[in-house]
Design an enzyme around this catalytic site. Structure first.
Site, PDB file in Angstrom:
ATOM      1  CG  ASP A 208     -37.687 -27.064  51.102  1.00  0.00           C
ATOM      2  OD1 ASP A 208     -37.928 -25.960  50.575  1.00  0.00           O
ATOM      3  OD2 ASP A 208     -38.317 -28.107  50.815  1.00  0.00           O
ATOM      4  CG  ASP A 210     -39.481 -22.199  47.842  1.00  0.00           C
ATOM      5  OD1 ASP A 210     -39.438 -23.305  47.273  1.00  0.00           O
ATOM      6  OD2 ASP A 210     -39.833 -21.169  47.269  1.00  0.00           O
TER       7      ASP A 210
END
Length: 290
Positions: A208, A210
């Protein structure tokens, strides 16, 4: 010494495919029990050992992972080259979910974990200026390329305590520091591997962006799990490519991993704790003449 490859698997990586004579073995260490049994066997003629960092079924939190016992168990089994596979968030636009990054530096923001094998009665100070093995990291990068995954060589890993993900302010701060990825298990694992004089490398699997990214302003656990599962297959392919790249006798490296303890122990010989010497036999027996 015969080379043995160890793998500590993170989120989504719970096994190694294709092991011959595969067996789950129980290992007890002076630092307690590791996260789980260790899967041992051979792959393309090279001895292997695999340990799920969080235990099968993911039962250990990033804080409760028994890091010292995990590293000690690998050392006791004869592992010489240890690869950590870890799920991380990206702190840079160029590092996208699905990419791999070979870590070469860390920023340790953890605070609730035992970070050293040494302690009162046997004080040791080990340099972690270069916390990973350059030679093993290069082999991991080559193995990653063989799988077709996009791999970035070199990057800084921020290790946070967790288990919560970052606030947006924290994420922005780490970006200002120049960090590349963020995770919860990179430390103290790398420090302990250094104390144990293991060749150590970290393969960070990006799941991802973040929460700093304007299009990904909150980390979604379902998304992380979905990408982690996809990454896990690539990680197993990477591990399968390692034996051919690492065949041969174990030995020294450019980073000096196998001599990390040469001048580390500060306690005078006559003041060294007998109990600590016994606990450290596997970790530091080379420099303690045990």
């Amino acid at each position: 010494m015969e080379k043995m490859i160890g793998v500590i698997g993170g989120s989504g990586v719970y096994q190694i495919d294709g092991l011959e004579a595969a067996e789950w073995v129980t290992v007890e260490t002076p630092f307690g029990a590791p996260s789980d049994q260790v899967l041992t066997g051979t792959l393309n003629g090279v001895k292997m050992a695999f340990l799920p960092r969080h235990g099968r079924g993911h039962v250990e939190t990033p804080t409760t992972v028994p890091y010292r016992a995990n590293i000690a168990a690998m050392k006791q089994l004869g592992v010489t080259d240890l690869i950590a596979v870890s799920a991380v968030g990206s702190l840079k636009e160029a590092y996208a979910p699905g990419d791999f990054l070979i870590v070469d530096q860390y920023i340790d923001r953890t605070f609730a974990r035992e970070k050293s094998f040494f302690g009162p009665g046997m004080v040791g100070h080990v340099s972690v200026a270069h916390p990973v093995c350059a030679d093993l990291s290069a082999a991991c990068a080559e193995a990653a390329r063989k799988t077709g995954v996009k791999v970035h060589e070199g990057g800084t890993y921020v290790a946070m305590e967790g288990p919560q993900f970052s606030t947006k302010a924290e994420s922005e701060l780490y970006r200002q520091w120049g960090a590349d990825v963020i995770g919860m298990t990179g430390m103290p694992e790398a420090k302990l591997a250094r104390e144990a004089e293991l060749h150590y490398a970290c393969v960070a699997m990006i799941t991802d962006f973040d929460c700093w990214h304007p299009d990904h302003d909150a980390v979604d656990v379902a998304q992380v799990v979905a990408v982690a599962i996809k990454n896990a297959g690539k990680a197993r392919d990477l591990v399968a490519a390692l034996p051919d790249l690492l065949k041969g006798a174990a030995g020294d490296c450019a980073t000096g991993c196998t001599h990390a303890l040469d001048s580390a122990i500060m306690t005078a010989p006559e003041k060294r704790s007998a109990e600590m010497k016994a606990k450290l036999k596997t970790i530091a027996g080379r420099v303690l003449d045990l």
